[in-house]
Design an enzyme around this catalytic site. Structure first.
Site, PDB file in Angstrom:
ATOM      1  N   ARG A   1      -0.033  14.611  13.427  1.00  0.00           N
ATOM      2  CA  ARG A   1       0.770  14.274  12.243  1.00  0.00           C
ATOM      3  C   ARG A   1       1.035  15.533  11.423  1.00  0.00           C
ATOM      4  O   ARG A   1       0.344  15.805  10.449  1.00  0.00           O
ATOM      5  CB  ARG A   1       0.088  13.161  11.440  1.00  0.00           C
ATOM      6  CG  ARG A   1       0.016  11.896  12.276  1.00  0.00           C
ATOM      7  CD  ARG A   1      -0.539  10.738  11.547  1.00  0.00           C
ATOM      8  NE  ARG A   1       0.381  10.181  10.577  1.00  0.00           N
ATOM      9  CZ  ARG A   1       0.108   9.105   9.868  1.00  0.00           C
ATOM     10  NH1 ARG A   1      -1.033   8.484  10.022  1.00  0.00           N
ATOM     11  NH2 ARG A   1       0.987   8.633   9.000  1.00  0.00           N
TER      12      ARG A   1
ATOM     13  N   ARG B   1      -8.720  -0.519   4.745  1.00  0.00           N
ATOM     14  CA  ARG B   1      -7.847   0.510   4.177  1.00  0.00           C
ATOM     15  C   ARG B   1      -6.514  -0.075   3.735  1.00  0.00           C
ATOM     16  O   ARG B   1      -5.916   0.412   2.784  1.00  0.00           O
ATOM     17  CB  ARG B   1      -7.562   1.592   5.232  1.00  0.00           C
ATOM     18  CG  ARG B   1      -8.709   2.538   5.482  1.00  0.00           C
ATOM     19  CD  ARG B   1      -8.229   3.672   6.350  1.00  0.00           C
ATOM     20  NE  ARG B   1      -6.908   4.065   5.925  1.00  0.00           N
ATOM     21  CZ  ARG B   1      -5.903   4.416   6.740  1.00  0.00           C
ATOM     22  NH1 ARG B   1      -6.089   4.469   8.031  1.00  0.00           N
ATOM     23  NH2 ARG B   1      -4.730   4.727   6.260  1.00  0.00           N
TER      24      ARG B   1
ATOM     25  N   CYS C   1      -4.700  12.373  13.768  1.00  0.00           N
ATOM     26  CA  CYS C   1      -5.427  11.136  13.503  1.00  0.00           C
ATOM     27  C   CYS C   1      -5.267  10.234  14.715  1.00  0.00           C
ATOM     28  O   CYS C   1      -4.650  10.625  15.706  1.00  0.00           O
ATOM     29  CB  CYS C   1      -4.941  10.463  12.226  1.00  0.00           C
ATOM     30  SG  CYS C   1      -3.320   9.740  12.378  1.00  0.00           S
TER      31      CYS C   1
ATOM     32  N   LYS D   1       0.840  -1.218   0.000  1.00  0.00           N
ATOM     33  CA  LYS D   1       0.000   0.000   0.000  1.00  0.00           C
ATOM     34  C   LYS D   1       0.863   1.252   0.000  1.00  0.00           C
ATOM     35  O   LYS D   1       0.630   2.181  -0.773  1.00  0.00           O
ATOM     36  CB  LYS D   1      -0.896  -0.006   1.247  1.00  0.00           C
ATOM     37  CG  LYS D   1      -1.578   1.320   1.520  1.00  0.00           C
ATOM     38  CD  LYS D   1      -2.463   1.273   2.743  1.00  0.00           C
ATOM     39  CE  LYS D   1      -1.819   1.641   4.046  1.00  0.00           C
ATOM     40  NZ  LYS D   1      -1.570   3.076   4.269  1.00  0.00           N
ATOM     41  N   ASN D   2       1.870   1.277   0.882  1.00  0.00           N
ATOM     42  CA  ASN D   2       2.642   2.515   1.056  1.00  0.00           C
ATOM     43  C   ASN D   2       3.624   2.777  -0.076  1.00  0.00           C
ATOM     44  O   ASN D   2       4.239   3.844  -0.133  1.00  0.00           O
ATOM     45  CB  ASN D   2       3.362   2.511   2.406  1.00  0.00           C
ATOM     46  CG  ASN D   2       2.394   2.711   3.558  1.00  0.00           C
ATOM     47  OD1 ASN D   2       1.223   3.013   3.345  1.00  0.00           O
ATOM     48  ND2 ASN D   2       2.884   2.528   4.776  1.00  0.00           N
TER      49      ASN D   2
ATOM     50  N   ASP E   1       4.517   0.415  12.181  1.00  0.00           N
ATOM     51  CA  ASP E   1       3.306  -0.206  11.640  1.00  0.00           C
ATOM     52  C   ASP E   1       3.147  -1.674  12.065  1.00  0.00           C
ATOM     53  O   ASP E   1       2.137  -2.303  11.731  1.00  0.00           O
ATOM     54  CB  ASP E   1       3.292  -0.107  10.105  1.00  0.00           C
ATOM     55  CG  ASP E   1       2.922   1.288   9.624  1.00  0.00           C
ATOM     56  OD1 ASP E   1       2.537   2.133  10.467  1.00  0.00           O
ATOM     57  OD2 ASP E   1       3.020   1.547   8.407  1.00  0.00           O
TER      58      ASP E   1
HETATM   59  C1  UD1 Z   1       4.391   6.728   6.649  1.00  0.00           C
HETATM   60  C2  UD1 Z   1       3.490   5.548   6.412  1.00  0.00           C
HETATM   61  C3  UD1 Z   1       2.869   5.063   7.717  1.00  0.00           C
HETATM   62  C4  UD1 Z   1       3.965   4.800   8.749  1.00  0.00           C
HETATM   63  C5  UD1 Z   1       4.904   6.001   8.869  1.00  0.00           C
HETATM   64  C6  UD1 Z   1       6.102   5.733   9.745  1.00  0.00           C
HETATM   65  C7  UD1 Z   1       2.701   5.971   4.153  1.00  0.00           C
HETATM   66  C8  UD1 Z   1       1.562   6.318   3.271  1.00  0.00           C
HETATM   67  N1  UD1 Z   1       2.439   5.937   5.470  1.00  0.00           N
HETATM   68  O1  UD1 Z   1       3.565   7.791   7.165  1.00  0.00           O
HETATM   69  O2  UD1 Z   1       2.159   3.858   7.457  1.00  0.00           O
HETATM   70  O3  UD1 Z   1       3.361   4.559  10.000  1.00  0.00           O
HETATM   71  O4  UD1 Z   1       5.404   6.377   7.580  1.00  0.00           O
HETATM   72  O5  UD1 Z   1       6.821   4.628   9.257  1.00  0.00           O
HETATM   73  O6  UD1 Z   1       3.781   5.661   3.696  1.00  0.00           O
HETATM   74  N2  UD1 Z   1       6.821  14.278  11.145  1.00  0.00           N
HETATM   75  C9  UD1 Z   1       7.053  15.611  11.453  1.00  0.00           C
HETATM   76  N3  UD1 Z   1       6.842  16.552  10.474  1.00  0.00           N
HETATM   77  C10 UD1 Z   1       6.440  16.221   9.207  1.00  0.00           C
HETATM   78  C11 UD1 Z   1       6.239  14.860   8.898  1.00  0.00           C
HETATM   79  C12 UD1 Z   1       6.447  13.911   9.891  1.00  0.00           C
HETATM   80  O7  UD1 Z   1       7.408  15.947  12.580  1.00  0.00           O
HETATM   81  O8  UD1 Z   1       6.286  17.116   8.375  1.00  0.00           O
HETATM   82  C13 UD1 Z   1       7.017  13.249  12.191  1.00  0.00           C
HETATM   83  C14 UD1 Z   1       5.758  12.424  12.437  1.00  0.00           C
HETATM   84  O9  UD1 Z   1       4.881  13.070  13.347  1.00  0.00           O
HETATM   85  C15 UD1 Z   1       6.339  11.147  12.983  1.00  0.00           C
HETATM   86  C16 UD1 Z   1       7.637  10.998  12.196  1.00  0.00           C
HETATM   87  O10 UD1 Z   1       7.928  12.289  11.694  1.00  0.00           O
HETATM   88  O11 UD1 Z   1       6.645  11.287  14.354  1.00  0.00           O
HETATM   89  C17 UD1 Z   1       7.569  10.023  11.057  1.00  0.00           C
HETATM   90  O12 UD1 Z   1       6.423  10.255  10.276  1.00  0.00           O
HETATM   91  P1  UD1 Z   1       6.399  10.025   8.701  1.00  0.00           P
HETATM   92  O13 UD1 Z   1       7.518   9.134   8.281  1.00  0.00           O
HETATM   93  O14 UD1 Z   1       6.249  11.329   8.028  1.00  0.00           O
HETATM   94  O15 UD1 Z   1       5.029   9.228   8.508  1.00  0.00           O
HETATM   95  P2  UD1 Z   1       4.135   9.269   7.215  1.00  0.00           P
HETATM   96  O16 UD1 Z   1       5.000   9.515   6.030  1.00  0.00           O
HETATM   97  O17 UD1 Z   1       2.970  10.154   7.457  1.00  0.00           O
END
Ligand code: UD1
Length: 421
Positions: A122, A400, A117, A22-23, A308
Site C-alpha cells: 500500500r 476495527r 498490510c 468509518k472511512n 471492501d
Molecule cells: C481506502 C479505504 C479502504 C478501501 C480503499 C479502496 C479508507 C480509510 N480506507 O483506502 O477501506 O479498501 O480505499 O476503496 O478510506 N495507491 C498507489 N499509490 C498511493 C495510494 C494508493 O498506487 O499513493 C494504489 C493502492 O495500492 C490501490 C489503489 O491505489 O491499488 C487504491 O488505493 P486507495 O484508494 O489509496 O486506498 P486507501 O485510500 O488506502
C-alpha cells in the site's frame, strides 16, 4: 485473544440499524487539525479504528471526547507535535490522513511510512507527490516521511495511480488545498461518498470546494477554517455486508440508514444473483430468493463494485448455482480469505487477480483465521450459513470496522457469540 463462535443455519429476519461510515469519520476527524474552535461530529461509529484515531489526534494536540448523546467534540489545544509515529500508523493505515492537515496548518508533517498490510502493498507515493506539488519539501528519515513548507501554493494536481484514483490521497490533497494560497485543481480525484462527506464537512467549516463526488475537484484556498457541526454519512460497506448476510441466509432484513444511491453497483450485482433489494421507508429492505444465480464481479473505484465488499461477495457466490468470477482491480493481492473459505468447503481457484468460484450446495463449519477487516466479515457470513460450528479467530480485525457486529447479527436471529481463547 477473542474469537467469534457461530452456529450456522439460522435465517436472519428483522431490522439492523446502519452505523456511521468509518472511512468518512477517520479523515473528517483528521481534518479537525485544520480547524479553529470546536467541531461537533454526529454519527461517529464506536470502533477500534476511531478510538485509535482519537489516540493519534490526542498526541497531535487535538482533544476529542464523546458527550452523553454520543456526539464527538474535537478541538485543537496544542500545535507543537507534528509526528505520527510508527507505533500508531502501523496499527491503522488511515493515520496517513493527518499528513495533509498537518502540513497545511502547521507547515510540517512527519508521518511514518505505513508499509504493506494483509491486503497487499500500500504505497503512499500519490499522497507525497501531491503534497510536494504545493511547494513542500519531502525527505525520508528513519522510515518517516518528513514534509515541510513555508507556505502552500494552489496548483493543478493529477492524482491517478496505476489502479485508478486513491481515496485517502484525494482526502489528503483536498485537506491541504483548503488552506493553500489560490486555486487547486485535483484531476482524477476519488469519487467515493466518503470523500464527498469530507468536502461537505470542510465547506461547513468555511472551505470553498466544488466538484466533490466527481473526478475533478476544485478548491479555492481560504485563510482559516472555523469549527462546525456535521453528521457522518452511513456506512455503505456495513450496509453491503448486511445485504449479503440477508442474501446468504435466505433472510429478510430492513436496514434503516442504508443508502441505495451509495451502493448501485452492489445492488445491481445482488439483483442479478436473485436477491430482492428495495428502497425501504428509512433505508433499504432486502430479502433473498432461495436460488442464487452465478455472476461476474470486478472491483473498481467508486461508483464500481467496492473492493471492501469483494470477500463478502465471494462467500455468497460460493453457494450460487453455477460458476462465478471475481476480479480484483483495486488491490490485486487481496485474497487471503480464499484459503480460509476453502477450509469451509468453498470451491475456489485463484488465477492472478481473479478467482473462479464453483458454486457448491453447502459450506461446513471450521476454525478459520481472520486476516483483515473485510475478510473477517466474509468468514462470519460463511459461518452464518455453514453446517455446524465456525470459529473465526482474531476478532480484533472485525472490531476495527464493524460496530457491535455480533449484537446486530444476534438481534436478527444469528447464533453468534464472542468468546476468549
Ligand atoms: C481506502 C479505504 C479502504 C478501501 C480503499 C479502496 C479508507 C480509510 N480506507 O483506502 O477501506 O479498501 O480505499 O476503496 O478510506 N495507491 C498507489 N499509490 C498511493 C495510494 C494508493 O498506487 O499513493 C494504489 C493502492 O495500492 C490501490 C489503489 O491505489 O491499488 C487504491 O488505493 P486507495 O484508494 O489509496 O486506498 P486507501 O485510500 O488506502
Amino acid at each position: 485473544m477473542e474469537f467469534f463462535e457461530i452456529a450456522g443455519g439460522n435465517r436472519l429476519k428483522g431490522t439492523v440499524e446502519i452505523s456511521g461510515a468509518k472511512n468518512a469519520a477517520l479523515p473528517i476527524m483528521a481534518a479537525c487539525i485544520l480547524v479553529d474552535g470546536e467541531t461537533v461530529l454526529h454519527n461517529v461509529p464506536d470502533l477500534a479504528d476511531v478510538r485509535q484515531m482519537q489516540v493519534l489526534l490526542q498526541r497531535l494536540g487535538v482533544k476529542s471526547e464523546r458527550d452523553a448523546g454520543g456526539a464527538m467534540h474535537l478541538r485543537v489545544d496544542d500545535e507543537m507535535n507534528c509526528h505520527a509515529e510508527y507505533e500508531i500508523v502501523s496499527k491503522m493505515r488511515a493515520s496517513v490522513c493527518v499528513m495533509g492537515p498537518l502540513l497545511a496548518k502547521r507547515r510540517r508533517a512527519q508521518v511514518s511510512m505505513p508499509g504493506g498490510c494483509a491486503i497487499g502493498d500500500r504505497p503512499i507515493n500519490l499522497h507525497v507527490d501531491g503534497l510536494r506539488a504545493f511547494g513542500a519539501d519531502a525527505e525520508l528519515i528513519n522510515g518517516d516521511v518528513l514534509l515541510r513548507a513555508k507556505k502552500l501554493k494552489g496548483t493543478d494536481i493529477f492524482l491517478g495511480g496505476p489502479f485508478g484514483s486513491s481515496v485517502t490521497a484525494t482526502a489528503n490533497i483536498m485537506m491541504a488545498a483548503v488552506l493553500a494560497e489560490g486555486r487547486t485543481l485535483i484531476e482524477s480525484a476519488a469519487c467515493e461518498p466518503e470523500v464527498t462527506d469530507l468536502a461537505n464537512f470542510l465547506n461547513a467549516c468555511g472551505a470553498r470546494i466544488t466538484g466533490q463526488g466527481t473526478p475533478q475537484v476544485i478548491v479555492e484556498g481560504v485563510t482559516s477554517l472555523k469549527g462546525a457541526e456535521h453528521r457522518i454519512i452511513s456506512d455503505r460497506i456495513e450496509t453491503g455486508t448486511f445485504l449479503i448476510a440477508a442474501a446468504i441466509t435466505n433472510g429478510d432484513l430492513d436496514l434503516p440508514g442504508g443508502r441505495i444511491e451509495h451502493l448501485r453497483a452492489v445492488v445491481d450485482r445482488l439483483r442479478q444473483i436473485g436477491v430482492i433489494v428495495e428502497r425501504g421507508e428509512k433505508g433499504i429492505s432486502v430479502s433473498s430468493a432461495r436460488r442464487l444465480e452465478p455472476v461476474e464481479i470486478t472491483t473498481q473505484p467508486y461508483p464500481g463494485f467496492p473492493t471492501d465488499l469483494q470477500a463478502q461477495a465471494m462467500a455468497l457466490l460460493s453457494l450460487a448455482d453455477g460458476n462465478s468470477i471475481i476480479t480484483e482491480k483495486v488491490f490485486p493481492d487481496r485474497f487471503l480469505h480464499v484459503g480460509e473459505l476453502s477450509r469451509m468447503g468453498a470451491l475456489l481457484r485463484k488465477e492472478g487477480p481473479t478467482v473462479i468460484i464453483q458454486g457448491t450446495k453447502k459450506l461446513v463449519g471450521a476454525p478459520v483465521m481472520a486476516s483483515d477487516l473485510r475478510a473477517s466479515a466474509a468468514l462470519i457470513l460463511a459461518g452464518l450459513v455453514a453446517k455446524g460450528t465456525t470459529r473465526v479467530h482474531r476478532a480484533y480485525h472485525i472490531d476495527r470496522g464493524y460496530e457491535r457486529i455480533e449484537a446486530k447479527l444476534a438481534a436478527v436471529g444469528a447464533s453468534i457469540r464472542r468468546l476468549s481463547e
